[in-house]
Design an enzyme around this catalytic site. Structure first.
Site, short mmCIF file in Angstrom:
data_model
loop_
_atom_site.label_atom_id
_atom_site.label_comp_id
_atom_site.label_asym_id
_atom_site.label_seq_id
_atom_site.Cartn_x
_atom_site.Cartn_y
_atom_site.Cartn_z
N HIS A 145 0.80 -1.22 0.00
CA HIS A 145 0.00 0.00 0.00
C HIS A 145 0.83 1.27 0.00
O HIS A 145 0.32 2.34 -0.35
CB HIS A 145 -0.95 0.02 1.21
CG HIS A 145 -2.14 -0.86 1.04
ND1 HIS A 145 -2.09 -2.23 1.22
CD2 HIS A 145 -3.43 -0.58 0.70
CE1 HIS A 145 -3.28 -2.75 1.00
NE2 HIS A 145 -4.11 -1.78 0.68
N GLY A 146 2.07 1.21 0.40
CA GLY A 146 2.86 2.44 0.42
C GLY A 146 4.28 2.20 0.90
O GLY A 146 4.56 1.27 1.66
#
Length: 474
Positions: A327-328
């Site tokens: 996600h990041g």
């Protein structure tokens, strides 16, 4: 070019008209979709299109080789090379800076005389994570003989860059887009009306619910948790749980609606996730296309739950931790994913001890207890997901520990937005189905007036600045 912006709807109108004008002809309609997708992405930044062209070209070559070769070792080598290359692109653009920066910080903290290479500082292409996962799913499915690998460069580009879903999903398989590309499209007037209604619903979710809640409550509290009471921080954490749901499901509604206008049926990405009574059920209902991707292309190849109990727990932790980091490029996401892995493992251990309850045999009290634990686990783990930095996340938890109960800083607008989100979420599906039916059976002028009225309401009420979709950054 945001989905709720005028340029996007102008592009959609032109693409729609050109596509159906050329619908009887395969290559012209494919080129319309490709050109529309290139224009859409270039409005953000045209440079990454070269990266995506390289990913598409590699898939073309690998797909043809995997179809042609019968030797198992050669096929495995081609698959391994292609998957490694796709992951290499993702790591280069998304994680190298994080890894090198972390090594440098650790060396400095431990007073070790080591200076890592300077981070390249490459600009992360929007949607790269989704593109890489779709590219990997294609070559794996070809290797498994589940789809035809003999696809053209144009097919690959449309599959990877199709403008309704390239930025934030849903994550598609070849059978869900690449195969239908070669079939003559067909959309009835009722299907078209349903698609338009779904697009309108998605825009309303985004602007009337998610963005209002973000501006009125979530953003102020998460940017300065120390300025709010513990109870206000709890309310903000719950509010973020609804904000991200309406933000992301709103995007998915628009993506599915636009896809339907062109005759494509995309998989649903949400199924009332906060109705789940355990964390496993939650992940079967939330961001469904990511959950199924992780299951089919990571969890099961690792062995899934077919090995020993220890191996099952290990696989769960690996999948959730890597899924979190996907996600990041920030260790907060690894913490968030790892927390879910730990909680899923704890849930499974509990079931091993007492037995997994069957739905029809579960009492209301047990269902409610399972829901309460699930919902709180999701809400408080998401503090790491939402906070801009690890320090702000820790500050949020520290403020929760003060147990202060003042609610003076929550505005009437914030309470109203949160109440609206809860009401719209808990409304049963038949209510929406009946509303949709009434809309679809209404005269065309009435439907047009309703959509225009919705647009005017959105413009009037969405007084806060429209924000990018949350999952655009992933």
């Amino acid at each position: 070019m945001m989905f709720h912006s005028t340029p996007f709807f102008a592009l959609l109108l032109v693409a729609y008209a050109a596509f159906w004008l050329l619908a009887p002809y395969r290559w012209p309609r494919l080129l319309v979709l490709l050109l529309s997708s290139l224009v859409f992405y270039a409005a953000w930044n045209p440079a990454p299109l070269l990266v995506f062209a390289g990913i598409a070209l590699l898939n073309v070559v690998s797909g043809h080789l995997l179809e042609r070769w019968k030797n198992v070792a050669l096929r495995k080598a081609a698959l391994a090379f292609t998957v490694t290359a796709h992951l290499g692109v993702l790591v280069l653009y998304k994680y190298v800076d994080l890894f090198l920066g972390t090594v440098g910080n650790l060396a400095h903290a431990l007073d070790v005389p080591f200076t890592p290479p300077r981070p390249p500082g490459l600009l992360l292409p929007i949607g790269l994570s989704f593109v890489c996962f779709q590219a990997i799913s294609f070559v794996v499915d070809v290797y498994r003989r589940q789809t035809d690998g003999r696809r053209s460069f144009v097919h690959q580009l449309v599959y990877l860059l199709f403008f309704p879903q390239v930025i934030a999903g849903p994550i598609l398989r070849a059978s869900e887009l690449m195969v239908p590309l070669d079939k003559k499209p067909h959309v009835t007037s009722e299907q078209g009306a349903r698609a338009l209604l779904r697009i309108a619903q998605g825009v309303a979710k985004k602007l009337l619910l998610a963005d209002l809640l973000a501006g009125a409550l979530v953003d102020p509290v998460f940017s300065n948790p120390g300025g709010y009471s513990a109870l206000e921080c709890v309310i903000a954490a719950v509010a973020y749980t609804f904000q991200i749901y309406f933000d992301f499901s709103g995007y998915s509604d628009i993506a599915l609606g636009v896809g339907a206008l062109f005759g494509f049926e995309f998989p649903e990405n949400f199924n009332k996730p906060y109705h789940a009574t355990n964390l496993y059920e939650f992940w079967n209902r939330w961001h469904v296309t990511l959950s199924t991707w992780l299951r089919d292309y990571l969890y099961r190849p690792l062995g899934g739950n077919q090995g020993t109990k220890w191996q099952t727990l290990r696989n769960t932790m690996l999948v959730m931790s890597l899924g979190g980091l996907w996600h990041g490029a920030d260790w907060r996401f690894l913490v968030w994913g790892g927390l879910h892995g730990v909680m899923l493992a704890a849930w499974r251990i509990w079931w091993w001890q007492v037995g997994k309850p069957r739905t029809k045999d579960t009492s209301f009290a047990r269902k409610f207890g399972g829901w309460f634990v699930m919902f709180n686990a999701v809400v408080f783990a998401r503090i790491f997901f939402r906070a801009d930095t690890m320090q702000l996340a820790l500050d949020m938890f520290a403020q929760l520990g003060t147990l202060t109960v003042n609610l003076a800083r929550i505005s009437t607008l914030a309470w109203g937005a949160l109440a609206a989100c809860i009401v719209f979420y808990v409304l049963p599906a038949p209510v929406f189905e009946r509303t949709n039916t009434i809309f679809l059976k209404s005269p065309a002028l009435v439907r047009a007036a309703a959509l225009i009225g919705l647009g005017l309401i959105i413009r009037q009420l969405a007084s806060v600045e429209a924000q990018p979709y949350i999952y655009f950054q992933y």
